[in-house]
Write a protein that holds these residues in place. Structure first.
Motif, PDB file in Angstrom:
ATOM      1  N   MET A  12       0.819  -1.186   0.000  1.00  0.00           N
ATOM      2  CA  MET A  12       0.000   0.000   0.000  1.00  0.00           C
ATOM      3  C   MET A  12       0.865   1.253   0.000  1.00  0.00           C
ATOM      4  SD  MET A  12      -3.449   1.013   1.895  1.00  0.00           S
ATOM      5  CE  MET A  12      -3.316   0.292   3.444  1.00  0.00           C
ATOM      6  N   SER A  13       2.147   1.125  -0.216  1.00  0.00           N
ATOM      7  CA  SER A  13       3.028   2.288  -0.237  1.00  0.00           C
ATOM      8  C   SER A  13       2.650   3.213  -1.383  1.00  0.00           C
ATOM      9  CB  SER A  13       4.478   1.855  -0.364  1.00  0.00           C
ATOM     10  OG  SER A  13       4.677   1.257  -1.615  1.00  0.00           O
ATOM     11  N   GLY A  14       2.846   4.507  -1.162  1.00  0.00           N
ATOM     12  CA  GLY A  14       2.514   5.480  -2.178  1.00  0.00           C
ATOM     13  C   GLY A  14       1.061   5.911  -2.155  1.00  0.00           C
ATOM     14  N   HIS A  15       0.268   5.323  -1.271  1.00  0.00           N
ATOM     15  CA  HIS A  15      -1.139   5.689  -1.178  1.00  0.00           C
ATOM     16  C   HIS A  15      -1.487   6.237   0.202  1.00  0.00           C
ATOM     17  CE1 HIS A  15      -2.543   4.318  -5.057  1.00  0.00           C
ATOM     18  NE2 HIS A  15      -1.879   3.187  -4.895  1.00  0.00           N
ATOM     19  N   ASP A  16      -0.513   6.766   0.910  1.00  0.00           N
ATOM     20  CA  ASP A  16      -0.815   7.313   2.222  1.00  0.00           C
ATOM     21  C   ASP A  16      -1.354   8.737   2.076  1.00  0.00           C
ATOM     22  OD1 ASP A  16       1.602   8.149   1.278  1.00  0.00           O
ATOM     23  OD2 ASP A  16       2.624   8.086   3.198  1.00  0.00           O
ATOM     24  N   PHE A  17      -1.698   9.361   3.198  1.00  0.00           N
ATOM     25  CA  PHE A  17      -2.285  10.701   3.183  1.00  0.00           C
ATOM     26  C   PHE A  17      -1.570  11.570   4.218  1.00  0.00           C
ATOM     27  CE2 PHE A  17      -5.823  13.747   3.949  1.00  0.00           C
ATOM     28  CZ  PHE A  17      -5.924  14.212   2.659  1.00  0.00           C
ATOM     29  N   PRO A  18      -0.300  11.920   3.928  1.00  0.00           N
ATOM     30  CA  PRO A  18       0.499  12.688   4.883  1.00  0.00           C
ATOM     31  C   PRO A  18       0.056  14.153   4.935  1.00  0.00           C
ATOM     32  CG  PRO A  18       1.706  12.427   2.852  1.00  0.00           C
ATOM     33  CD  PRO A  18       0.449  11.627   2.710  1.00  0.00           C
ATOM     34  N   PRO A  19       0.550  14.914   5.901  1.00  0.00           N
ATOM     35  CA  PRO A  19       0.187  16.333   6.011  1.00  0.00           C
ATOM     36  C   PRO A  19       0.511  17.147   4.759  1.00  0.00           C
ATOM     37  CG  PRO A  19       1.245  15.615   8.024  1.00  0.00           C
ATOM     38  CD  PRO A  19       1.347  14.469   7.047  1.00  0.00           C
ATOM     39  N   GLN A  20       1.485  16.711   3.946  1.00  0.00           N
ATOM     40  CA  GLN A  20       1.811  17.437   2.725  1.00  0.00           C
ATOM     41  C   GLN A  20       0.652  17.426   1.724  1.00  0.00           C
ATOM     42  OE1 GLN A  20       3.695  15.374   4.563  1.00  0.00           O
ATOM     43  NE2 GLN A  20       5.562  14.927   3.441  1.00  0.00           N
ATOM     44  N   LEU A  21      -0.278  16.483   1.862  1.00  0.00           N
ATOM     45  CA  LEU A  21      -1.415  16.389   0.954  1.00  0.00           C
ATOM     46  C   LEU A  21      -2.659  17.077   1.516  1.00  0.00           C
ATOM     47  CD1 LEU A  21      -1.131  12.726  -0.364  1.00  0.00           C
ATOM     48  CD2 LEU A  21      -0.355  14.838  -1.439  1.00  0.00           C
ATOM     49  N   ARG A  22      -2.498  17.862   2.581  1.00  0.00           N
ATOM     50  CA  ARG A  22      -3.635  18.530   3.211  1.00  0.00           C
ATOM     51  C   ARG A  22      -3.444  20.034   3.201  1.00  0.00           C
ATOM     52  NH1 ARG A  22      -3.149  14.849   8.539  1.00  0.00           N
ATOM     53  NH2 ARG A  22      -3.195  12.864   7.455  1.00  0.00           N
ATOM     54  N   LEU A  23      -4.544  20.759   3.120  1.00  0.00           N
ATOM     55  CA  LEU A  23      -4.510  22.199   3.359  1.00  0.00           C
ATOM     56  C   LEU A  23      -4.592  22.367   4.872  1.00  0.00           C
ATOM     57  CD1 LEU A  23      -6.988  23.499   0.625  1.00  0.00           C
ATOM     58  CD2 LEU A  23      -4.506  23.432   0.552  1.00  0.00           C
ATOM     59  N   LEU A  24      -3.602  23.023   5.458  1.00  0.00           N
ATOM     60  CA  LEU A  24      -3.495  23.038   6.907  1.00  0.00           C
ATOM     61  C   LEU A  24      -3.828  24.385   7.545  1.00  0.00           C
ATOM     62  CD1 LEU A  24      -0.224  20.943   7.252  1.00  0.00           C
ATOM     63  CD2 LEU A  24      -2.566  20.173   7.596  1.00  0.00           C
ATOM     64  N   THR A  25      -3.649  25.473   6.830  1.00  0.00           N
ATOM     65  CA  THR A  25      -3.838  26.782   7.455  1.00  0.00           C
ATOM     66  C   THR A  25      -5.023  27.513   6.831  1.00  0.00           C
ATOM     67  OG1 THR A  25      -2.404  27.945   5.897  1.00  0.00           O
ATOM     68  CG2 THR A  25      -1.350  26.953   7.842  1.00  0.00           C
ATOM     69  N   ALA A  26      -5.519  28.491   7.557  1.00  0.00           N
ATOM     70  CA  ALA A  26      -6.618  29.316   7.045  1.00  0.00           C
ATOM     71  C   ALA A  26      -6.197  30.040   5.776  1.00  0.00           C
ATOM     72  CB  ALA A  26      -7.065  30.311   8.113  1.00  0.00           C
ATOM     73  N   GLY A  27      -4.929  30.417   5.685  1.00  0.00           N
ATOM     74  CA  GLY A  27      -4.424  31.086   4.491  1.00  0.00           C
ATOM     75  C   GLY A  27      -4.493  30.194   3.266  1.00  0.00           C
ATOM     76  N   ASP A  28      -4.222  28.892   3.447  1.00  0.00           N
ATOM     77  CA  ASP A  28      -4.330  27.944   2.337  1.00  0.00           C
ATOM     78  C   ASP A  28      -5.765  27.895   1.812  1.00  0.00           C
ATOM     79  OD1 ASP A  28      -1.655  27.267   2.649  1.00  0.00           O
ATOM     80  OD2 ASP A  28      -2.083  25.456   3.824  1.00  0.00           O
ATOM     81  N   TYR A  29      -6.726  27.805   2.731  1.00  0.00           N
ATOM     82  CA  TYR A  29      -8.138  27.773   2.349  1.00  0.00           C
ATOM     83  C   TYR A  29      -8.536  29.081   1.679  1.00  0.00           C
ATOM     84  CZ  TYR A  29      -9.210  23.457   4.876  1.00  0.00           C
ATOM     85  OH  TYR A  29      -9.272  22.158   5.277  1.00  0.00           O
ATOM     86  N   ARG A  30      -8.127  30.208   2.260  1.00  0.00           N
ATOM     87  CA  ARG A  30      -8.487  31.525   1.735  1.00  0.00           C
ATOM     88  C   ARG A  30      -7.973  31.680   0.299  1.00  0.00           C
ATOM     89  NH1 ARG A  30     -12.294  33.993   1.685  1.00  0.00           N
ATOM     90  NH2 ARG A  30     -12.500  33.418   3.847  1.00  0.00           N
ATOM     91  N   PHE A  31      -6.757  31.214   0.041  1.00  0.00           N
ATOM     92  CA  PHE A  31      -6.191  31.318  -1.303  1.00  0.00           C
ATOM     93  C   PHE A  31      -7.052  30.567  -2.313  1.00  0.00           C
ATOM     94  CE2 PHE A  31      -3.374  30.258  -4.818  1.00  0.00           C
ATOM     95  CZ  PHE A  31      -2.836  31.509  -5.101  1.00  0.00           C
ATOM     96  N   VAL A  32      -7.499  29.366  -1.953  1.00  0.00           N
ATOM     97  CA  VAL A  32      -8.335  28.582  -2.868  1.00  0.00           C
ATOM     98  C   VAL A  32      -9.671  29.289  -3.093  1.00  0.00           C
ATOM     99  CG1 VAL A  32      -9.518  26.383  -3.243  1.00  0.00           C
ATOM    100  CG2 VAL A  32      -7.225  26.410  -2.266  1.00  0.00           C
ATOM    101  N   PHE A  33     -10.285  29.793  -2.020  1.00  0.00           N
ATOM    102  CA  PHE A  33     -11.566  30.478  -2.174  1.00  0.00           C
ATOM    103  C   PHE A  33     -11.427  31.732  -3.033  1.00  0.00           C
ATOM    104  CE2 PHE A  33     -12.867  28.242   1.838  1.00  0.00           C
ATOM    105  CZ  PHE A  33     -13.892  27.510   1.256  1.00  0.00           C
ATOM    106  N   ASP A  34     -10.333  32.445  -2.887  1.00  0.00           N
ATOM    107  CA  ASP A  34     -10.143  33.699  -3.630  1.00  0.00           C
ATOM    108  C   ASP A  34      -9.683  33.496  -5.068  1.00  0.00           C
ATOM    109  OD1 ASP A  34     -10.889  35.088  -1.380  1.00  0.00           O
ATOM    110  OD2 ASP A  34      -8.835  35.603  -0.778  1.00  0.00           O
ATOM    111  N   HIS A  35      -8.968  32.397  -5.342  1.00  0.00           N
ATOM    112  CA  HIS A  35      -8.368  32.196  -6.663  1.00  0.00           C
ATOM    113  C   HIS A  35      -8.806  30.888  -7.321  1.00  0.00           C
ATOM    114  CE1 HIS A  35      -5.554  34.860  -4.458  1.00  0.00           C
ATOM    115  NE2 HIS A  35      -5.551  35.506  -5.616  1.00  0.00           N
ATOM    116  N   ALA A  36     -10.001  30.435  -7.043  1.00  0.00           N
ATOM    117  CA  ALA A  36     -10.467  29.154  -7.593  1.00  0.00           C
ATOM    118  C   ALA A  36     -10.533  29.216  -9.113  1.00  0.00           C
ATOM    119  CB  ALA A  36     -11.822  28.789  -7.013  1.00  0.00           C
ATOM    120  N   ALA A  37      -9.680  28.449  -9.761  1.00  0.00           N
ATOM    121  CA  ALA A  37      -9.654  28.405 -11.219  1.00  0.00           C
ATOM    122  C   ALA A  37     -10.603  27.335 -11.749  1.00  0.00           C
ATOM    123  CB  ALA A  37      -8.239  28.116 -11.700  1.00  0.00           C
ATOM    124  N   PHE A  38     -10.929  26.357 -10.906  1.00  0.00           N
ATOM    125  CA  PHE A  38     -11.782  25.245 -11.315  1.00  0.00           C
ATOM    126  C   PHE A  38     -12.883  25.053 -10.291  1.00  0.00           C
ATOM    127  CE2 PHE A  38      -7.293  24.247 -12.201  1.00  0.00           C
ATOM    128  CZ  PHE A  38      -7.312  24.428 -13.581  1.00  0.00           C
TER     129      PHE A  38
END
Length: 123
Positions: free
Chosen positions: A1-27
């Protein structure tokens, strides 16, 4: 099952990360009871954020089930997705989807997102 984990690098962790997506959603990809907003991140891998409000999904057990299945879906599809930040939002009625339907919804949403992102990168 290697290569299919879900580490913190695959998550949006901060409010700024979320805000950027909400403000600049291309899709924007809609599913039955779900919506995904995404924008390119330049990292070469997707990152996921979840917004399942109590207003739209009343019971905690339903919110947790939706989050768990969404994380599992992205974990399995992470290698097919381009480098985008994705925020999945629940809309009213999302809690009425059974697990199999939700899985199909998410798979279709990831496929549409991948197609739209690749199309925009080419042009």
């Amino acid at each position: 099952m290697s290569g299919h984990d879900f580490p913190p690098q695959l998550r949006l962790l901060t409010a700024g990360d979320y805000r950027f997506v909400f403000d600049h959603a291309a899709f924007k990809v809609h599913g039955n009871g779900l919506m995904a907003l995404a924008c390119p991140n330049g990292l070469g891998h997707p990152r996921l954020g979840l917004v399942f409000s109590k207003k739209n999904v009343r019971r905690a057990v339903d919110r947790n089930r939706l989050k768990r299945l969404t994380r599992e879906s992205i974990r399995l599809q992470q290698h097919q997705l381009p480098g985008v930040d994705i925020v999945v939002l629940a809309r009213r009625g999302a809690n009425e989807l059974d697990n199999a339907t939700l899985h199909r919804q998410l798979f279709g949403m990831w496929r549409r997102l991948e197609r739209d992102a690749r199309k925009s990168m080419v042009s």
